[in-house]
Scaffold this active site. Structure first.
Site, PDB file in Angstrom:
ATOM      1  N   LEU A   9      35.327  46.581  28.524  1.00 53.91           N
ATOM      2  CA  LEU A   9      35.092  46.342  29.948  1.00 53.91           C
ATOM      3  C   LEU A   9      36.436  46.247  30.670  1.00 53.91           C
ATOM      4  CD1 LEU A   9      32.261  43.650  29.741  1.00 53.91           C
ATOM      5  CD2 LEU A   9      32.100  46.151  29.660  1.00 53.91           C
ATOM      6  N   ARG A  16      44.183  38.204  40.711  1.00 59.85           N
ATOM      7  CA  ARG A  16      45.193  37.137  40.554  1.00 59.85           C
ATOM      8  C   ARG A  16      46.527  37.636  39.996  1.00 59.85           C
ATOM      9  NH1 ARG A  16      42.018  32.821  37.276  1.00 59.85           N
ATOM     10  NH2 ARG A  16      40.500  34.510  37.050  1.00 59.85           N
ATOM     11  N   GLN A  75      32.440  52.692  36.705  1.00 57.20           N
ATOM     12  CA  GLN A  75      31.640  51.671  37.380  1.00 57.20           C
ATOM     13  C   GLN A  75      32.246  51.513  38.765  1.00 57.20           C
ATOM     14  OE1 GLN A  75      32.144  47.597  36.202  1.00 57.20           O
ATOM     15  NE2 GLN A  75      30.046  47.032  36.729  1.00 57.20           N
ATOM     16  N   THR A  81      29.301  42.004  34.463  1.00 57.33           N
ATOM     17  CA  THR A  81      29.547  42.506  33.104  1.00 57.33           C
ATOM     18  C   THR A  81      28.326  43.225  32.539  1.00 57.33           C
ATOM     19  OG1 THR A  81      29.007  40.258  32.381  1.00 57.33           O
ATOM     20  CG2 THR A  81      31.337  40.826  32.494  1.00 57.33           C
ATOM     21  N   GLU A 157      26.796  30.433  32.682  1.00 53.82           N
ATOM     22  CA  GLU A 157      28.054  30.493  33.419  1.00 53.82           C
ATOM     23  C   GLU A 157      28.329  29.144  34.080  1.00 53.82           C
ATOM     24  OE1 GLU A 157      30.235  33.333  33.363  1.00 53.82           O
ATOM     25  OE2 GLU A 157      28.812  33.379  31.714  1.00 53.82           O
ATOM     26  N   LYS A 354      74.544  62.759  27.260  1.00 51.13           N
ATOM     27  CA  LYS A 354      73.230  63.193  27.754  1.00 51.13           C
ATOM     28  C   LYS A 354      72.970  64.593  27.249  1.00 51.13           C
ATOM     29  CE  LYS A 354      72.254  65.774  30.820  1.00 51.13           C
ATOM     30  NZ  LYS A 354      72.135  66.676  31.958  1.00 51.13           N
ATOM     31  N   ASN A 389      79.539  69.328  33.952  1.00 51.66           N
ATOM     32  CA  ASN A 389      78.366  70.125  33.587  1.00 51.66           C
ATOM     33  C   ASN A 389      77.537  70.552  34.782  1.00 51.66           C
ATOM     34  OD1 ASN A 389      77.716  67.371  33.938  1.00 51.66           O
ATOM     35  ND2 ASN A 389      75.781  67.632  32.852  1.00 51.66           N
ATOM     36  N   ALA A 426      96.421  67.400  26.140  1.00 47.80           N
ATOM     37  CA  ALA A 426      96.091  66.319  27.069  1.00 47.80           C
ATOM     38  C   ALA A 426      96.254  66.790  28.497  1.00 47.80           C
ATOM     39  CB  ALA A 426      96.999  65.119  26.795  1.00 47.80           C
TER      40      ALA A 426
HETATM   41  C1  UD1 Z   1      32.808  36.463  31.506  1.00 45.63           C
HETATM   42  C2  UD1 Z   1      31.550  35.868  30.898  1.00 45.63           C
HETATM   43  C3  UD1 Z   1      31.803  34.411  30.516  1.00 45.63           C
HETATM   44  C4  UD1 Z   1      32.967  34.373  29.523  1.00 45.63           C
HETATM   45  C5  UD1 Z   1      34.187  35.037  30.140  1.00 45.63           C
HETATM   46  C6  UD1 Z   1      35.275  35.131  29.106  1.00 45.63           C
HETATM   47  C7  UD1 Z   1      29.714  36.968  32.080  1.00 45.63           C
HETATM   48  C8  UD1 Z   1      28.662  36.821  33.096  1.00 45.63           C
HETATM   49  N1  UD1 Z   1      30.490  35.921  31.891  1.00 45.63           N
HETATM   50  O1  UD1 Z   1      33.066  35.737  32.689  1.00 45.63           O
HETATM   51  O2  UD1 Z   1      30.663  33.872  29.919  1.00 45.63           O
HETATM   52  O3  UD1 Z   1      33.262  33.016  29.206  1.00 45.63           O
HETATM   53  O4  UD1 Z   1      33.867  36.376  30.571  1.00 45.63           O
HETATM   54  O5  UD1 Z   1      36.450  35.592  29.696  1.00 45.63           O
HETATM   55  O6  UD1 Z   1      29.806  38.005  31.432  1.00 45.63           O
HETATM   56  N2  UD1 Z   1      34.161  43.627  34.315  1.00 45.63           N
HETATM   57  C9  UD1 Z   1      33.791  44.916  34.589  1.00 45.63           C
HETATM   58  N3  UD1 Z   1      32.851  45.126  35.546  1.00 45.63           N
HETATM   59  C10 UD1 Z   1      32.258  44.114  36.212  1.00 45.63           C
HETATM   60  C11 UD1 Z   1      32.639  42.797  35.925  1.00 45.63           C
HETATM   61  C12 UD1 Z   1      33.598  42.588  34.953  1.00 45.63           C
HETATM   62  O7  UD1 Z   1      34.295  45.860  33.998  1.00 45.63           O
HETATM   63  O8  UD1 Z   1      31.406  44.404  37.059  1.00 45.63           O
HETATM   64  C13 UD1 Z   1      35.168  43.396  33.301  1.00 45.63           C
HETATM   65  C14 UD1 Z   1      36.423  42.769  33.856  1.00 45.63           C
HETATM   66  O9  UD1 Z   1      37.352  43.744  34.273  1.00 45.63           O
HETATM   67  C15 UD1 Z   1      36.918  41.963  32.665  1.00 45.63           C
HETATM   68  C16 UD1 Z   1      35.650  41.585  31.928  1.00 45.63           C
HETATM   69  O10 UD1 Z   1      34.676  42.493  32.369  1.00 45.63           O
HETATM   70  O11 UD1 Z   1      37.708  42.747  31.823  1.00 45.63           O
HETATM   71  C17 UD1 Z   1      35.206  40.157  32.169  1.00 45.63           C
HETATM   72  O12 UD1 Z   1      34.954  40.022  33.543  1.00 45.63           O
HETATM   73  P1  UD1 Z   1      35.278  38.682  34.322  1.00 45.63           P
HETATM   74  O13 UD1 Z   1      34.984  38.858  35.724  1.00 45.63           O
HETATM   75  O14 UD1 Z   1      36.623  38.210  33.949  1.00 45.63           O
HETATM   76  O15 UD1 Z   1      34.178  37.731  33.673  1.00 45.63           O
HETATM   77  P2  UD1 Z   1      34.077  36.186  33.865  1.00 45.63           P
HETATM   78  O16 UD1 Z   1      33.390  35.915  35.133  1.00 45.63           O
HETATM   79  O17 UD1 Z   1      35.387  35.562  33.638  1.00 45.63           O
END
Ligand code: UD1
Ligand code: CA
Length: 457
Positions: A9, A16, A75, A81, A157, A354, A389, A426
């Site tokens: 993912l 941040r 996406q 997620t 969550e 180089k 060069n 030289a």
């Molecule tokens: C998620 C988990 C949480 C876990 C935490 C660990 C869910 C709902 N929650 O929370 O339980 O403790 O990770 O770090 O899954 N991403 C996508 N597309 C999206 C959303 C996220 O690709 O639509 C990717 C983000 O880029 C990231 C990862 O998924 O790499 C996790 O997403 P993030 O938003 O950090 O999840 P959390 O809310 O922190």
């Protein structure tokens, strides 16, 4: 053996980080963050990998150019997620094995941990296995809810948790192993009726448990492995952990690091035994260093292949160069891309090269620029030699054949060739080819005007 696929993912932006660069492309010990979970998945025998990309999708794709085992699911809007995994589903249609789900921003996960999780998952006959950790401060993470028998019944969550659930210290790492047949069906049925209005992947646990399927929690031994990178502070923390591991591995393999806390060696660098690395050395970009070398303080070496018994003296910068055995470089030399130094070459202080090949045993000991040059064996390049060069439009070649002696302060106006065994006096500006065994000298006759200073007074 049942096959394994992995979904990474990586569609999120990483707000941040406060960066123009998408989070998963930030370098960690020289490699983009996302390379780490992908590598771990590969080493855990995932034969197919799908990366879910969104922000700067093209740039993320580009950083995997040449990798045949990875495909990309776009996406466009990050709706959670669960939605991300649903986006990956079409690319794994017809796949019936186990699916590892990893996060692009969780780089310290080890292949060994994934392998253990896969094994446990099989042993327990689980449909979903979640990698968990028990932490001091679970703030921000999903909490692992279990029944009396220890089976995982839900992941809640933080924003949706009751006070009791918030007190749970076992957290969801965001890394899972799932049965494909269940997973893709489940993510298609997710709803977004939660505090964040997102499709939570974590809801598949409740769904599986509700169907009487087994959901297991697999605790990770070292919670650092599941550390997510959200800002530059965590990026630096992860790098420190990774660097320490890299340096320990080199020391175990017989490399001396005089101060392992002050040596910066990127992922993938290879170093032979009995090589000594001094403080503040930076080794990056697939550099390979042989045995019994000495790399003195503050050397910066990027993308170089270095043989055995090479000495790189303090403050030298070496880029994309090939250095054969027993070469001595520096202090404060600059080897730019395309430099090839054959055995026993000596490149001294304030020498820049180089796109230049220097033959065996040749020396350029001081204050010299060698660009677009081919230098033979046993050549002496005097102090202050310059290859001219560049004519303002094109680059030209200088060829200096074997055993040529170049005196100090010589300019070679390229293109020019000096035949073997010649001597360039030289102060000469060489503008014509020099035949072999000759003396080339180009200076105006010196005139001494006696008493000249006295008359001026
Ligand atoms: C998620 C988990 C949480 C876990 C935490 C660990 C869910 C709902 N929650 O929370 O339980 O403790 O990770 O770090 O899954 N991403 C996508 N597309 C999206 C959303 C996220 O690709 O639509 C990717 C983000 O880029 C990231 C990862 O998924 O790499 C996790 O997403 P993030 O938003 O950090 O999840 P959390 O809310 O922190
Ligand atoms: Ca997160």
């Amino acid at each position: 053996m049942e096959s394994v696929a992995a979904i990474i993912l990586a569609a999120g932006k990483g707000t941040r980080m406060k960066s123009n660069l998408v989070k998963v492309l930030h370098p960690l010990a020289g490699e983009p963050l996302i390379h780490y979970p992908v590598t771990a998945a590969r080493e855990a025998d995932a034969s197919r990998i799908v990366a879910v990309v969104g922000h700067q999708a093209d740039a993320v794709r580009t950083c995997f150019t040449g990798s045949e085992d990875i495909t990309f699911a776009l996406q466009e809007e990050q709706n959670g997620t669960g939605h991300a995994v649903a986006c990956a589903a079409p690319l794994l249609r017809g796949f019936h094995g186990k699916v590892l789900i990893l996060c692009g921003d969780v780089p310290l996960i080890k292949a060994a941990t994934l392998r253990e999780m896969l094994k446990e998952h099989g042993k327990r006959g689980a449909t979903v296995t979640v990698l968990t950790a028990s932490v001091e401060n679970p703030h921000g993470y999903g909490r692992i809810v279990k029944d009396d028998s220890g089976k995982v019944t839900a992941i809640v969550e933080e924003k949706d948790a009751t006070p009791d659930q918030r007190a749970i210290r076992e957290i969801n790492s965001g890394i899972y192993c799932c049965e494909a047949s269940f997973l893709f069906d489940a993510v298609a049925r997710l709803k977004s009726d939660n505090a964040q209005g997102e499709y939570y992947l974590t809801d598949i646990v409740r769904m599986a448990a509700g169907q009487g399927l087994v959901c297991a929690g697999h605790p990770v031994a070292d919670a650092h492995e599941i550390m997510g990178i959200n800002d530059r502070i965590q990026l630096a923390e992860a790098e420190a952990i990774l660097r320490r591991g890299i340096n320990l591995a080199h020391m175990r393999d017989g490399v001396t690091l005089r101060d392992p806390d002050a040596v910066y060696i990127d992922t993938g660098v290879v170093i032979g035994r009995d090589t000594v690395i001094h403080p503040n050395v930076h080794l990056s970009g697939r550099t390979e260093i042989g045995q019994e070398c000495v790399i003195e303080p503050s050397a910066v070496i990027r993308g170089c292949r270095i043989g055995d018994r090479v000495v790189v003296k303090a403050g030298s910068v070496l880029e994309d160069s090939v250095i054969h055995d027993a070469v001595s470089i520096g202090p404060m030399a600059h080897l730019r891309p395309g430099t090839v130094l054959m055995e026993e070459v000596k490149i001294g202080n304030f020498v820049e090269t180089k796109k230049t090949t220097v033959g065996k045993g040749s020396k350029a000991s001081h204050l010299t620029y060698l660009g677009d040059a081919v230098i033979g064996r046993d050549v002496n390049i005097g102090c202050g030699t310059i290859t001219c060069n560049y004519d303002g439009v094109n680059k030209h070649r200088t060829v200096i054949e074997d055993k040529v002696f170049v005196g100090s302060d010589v300019q070679f106006v390229a293109p020019v060739t000096v035949g073997r065994n010649s001597l360039v006096a030289a102060g000469t500006t060489v503008t014509m080819d020099v035949p072999p065994d000759s003396l080339a000298i180009a200076r105006t006759q010196q005139v001494n005007k006696e008493g000249w200073r006295l008359k001026k007074k």
